[in-house]
Scaffold this motif. Structure first.
Motif, PDB file in Angstrom:
ATOM      1  N   ASP A 181      38.405-131.035   6.271  1.00 40.21           N
ATOM      2  CA  ASP A 181      39.501-130.419   6.241  1.00 40.21           C
ATOM      3  C   ASP A 181      40.349-129.911   7.619  1.00 40.21           C
ATOM      4  O   ASP A 181      40.994-129.128   7.536  1.00 40.21           O
ATOM      5  CB  ASP A 181      39.132-128.909   5.738  1.00 40.21           C
ATOM      6  CG  ASP A 181      38.436-128.993   4.034  1.00 40.21           C
ATOM      7  OD1 ASP A 181      38.912-129.742   3.464  1.00 40.21           O
ATOM      8  OD2 ASP A 181      37.477-128.491   3.822  1.00 40.21           O
ATOM      9  N   ASP A 219      42.797-130.927  10.183  1.00 37.22           N
ATOM     10  CA  ASP A 219      44.071-131.224  10.556  1.00 37.22           C
ATOM     11  C   ASP A 219      44.463-131.499  11.893  1.00 37.22           C
ATOM     12  O   ASP A 219      45.698-132.053  12.305  1.00 37.22           O
ATOM     13  CB  ASP A 219      45.174-130.479   9.675  1.00 37.22           C
ATOM     14  CG  ASP A 219      45.066-130.240   8.240  1.00 37.22           C
ATOM     15  OD1 ASP A 219      44.934-131.438   7.771  1.00 37.22           O
ATOM     16  OD2 ASP A 219      45.144-129.209   7.713  1.00 37.22           O
ATOM     17  N   ARG A 278      41.382-135.109   8.197  1.00 40.94           N
ATOM     18  CA  ARG A 278      41.375-134.965   6.763  1.00 40.94           C
ATOM     19  C   ARG A 278      41.793-136.404   6.302  1.00 40.94           C
ATOM     20  O   ARG A 278      41.384-136.905   5.273  1.00 40.94           O
ATOM     21  CB  ARG A 278      42.382-133.908   6.362  1.00 40.94           C
ATOM     22  CG  ARG A 278      42.610-133.646   4.852  1.00 40.94           C
ATOM     23  CD  ARG A 278      43.693-132.617   4.507  1.00 40.94           C
ATOM     24  NE  ARG A 278      43.570-131.354   5.253  1.00 40.94           N
ATOM     25  CZ  ARG A 278      43.052-130.283   4.837  1.00 40.94           C
ATOM     26  NH1 ARG A 278      42.536-130.261   3.772  1.00 40.94           N
ATOM     27  NH2 ARG A 278      42.951-129.314   5.606  1.00 40.94           N
TER      28      ARG A 278
END
Length: 166
Positions: A8, A10, A24
């Motif tokens: 998760d 970024d 991600r």
């Protein structure tokens, strides 16, 4: 586990002339690659997936795919030619070989029985990735399980695949 922790995230994972991937995006591409590869693989054979690729985002994705998919990635030496190259692929018991437009011609005329060759540059591969569905790994590797096979230089005979653990 280390890759899963970044699923998760970024922040930037890959930055190259070919583009930029966040963690991600990188891991989503790796999961799709693993799922597509496993659809091609025979679970009754050793889960050895060869990669005949340059140092590129595609190679990085293929490496992460092996880790996430629970199979062994085989780094096929792109300096080998002809029967020697075929012998390496067969010696490592690869059942799928990921390559690209740049390296595909190295396989011209080679007999690779039992090996499914995938051109990752072909639009059909992108379609397979999109249709692959959820990844169901063949195994959850531990720290000492094989992650990759890399070939020796072959200075004392034919190159041999050397095991590297996770």
């Amino acid at each position: 586990q280390l890759l899963a922790e970044r699923a998760d995230d970024d922040t930037t994972a890959i930055l190259s002339d070919a583009g930029q991937w966040t963690w991600r995006e990188y891991l989503a591409d790796a999961r799709a690659t693993a799922a597509a590869v496993l659809q091609l693989a025979d679970p009754q054979r050793p889960m050895h997936i060869g990669v005949l690729l340059a140092n590129s985002p595609t190679m990085l994705i293929a490496l992460a795919a092996g880790a996430l998919g629970g199979y062994v990635t085989v780094g096929v030496n792109n300096t080998r030619r002809g029967q020697a190259l075929a012998d390496d692929v067969l010696r490592a018991d690869c059942q799928v070989l990921l390559t690209d437009d740049e390296h595909l011609s190295l396989l011209d005329g080679l007999e690779l029985p039992g090996v499914t060759v995938v051109n990752t540059s072909d639009p059909a591969w992108a379609e397979q990735l999109a249709a692959a569905g959820e990844l169901t790994p063949v195994a959850t590797p531990g720290a000492m399980d094989p992650f990759m096979l890399i070939f020796t230089s072959g200075t004392s005979g034919n190159p041999k695949p050397v095991r590297f653990a996770h």
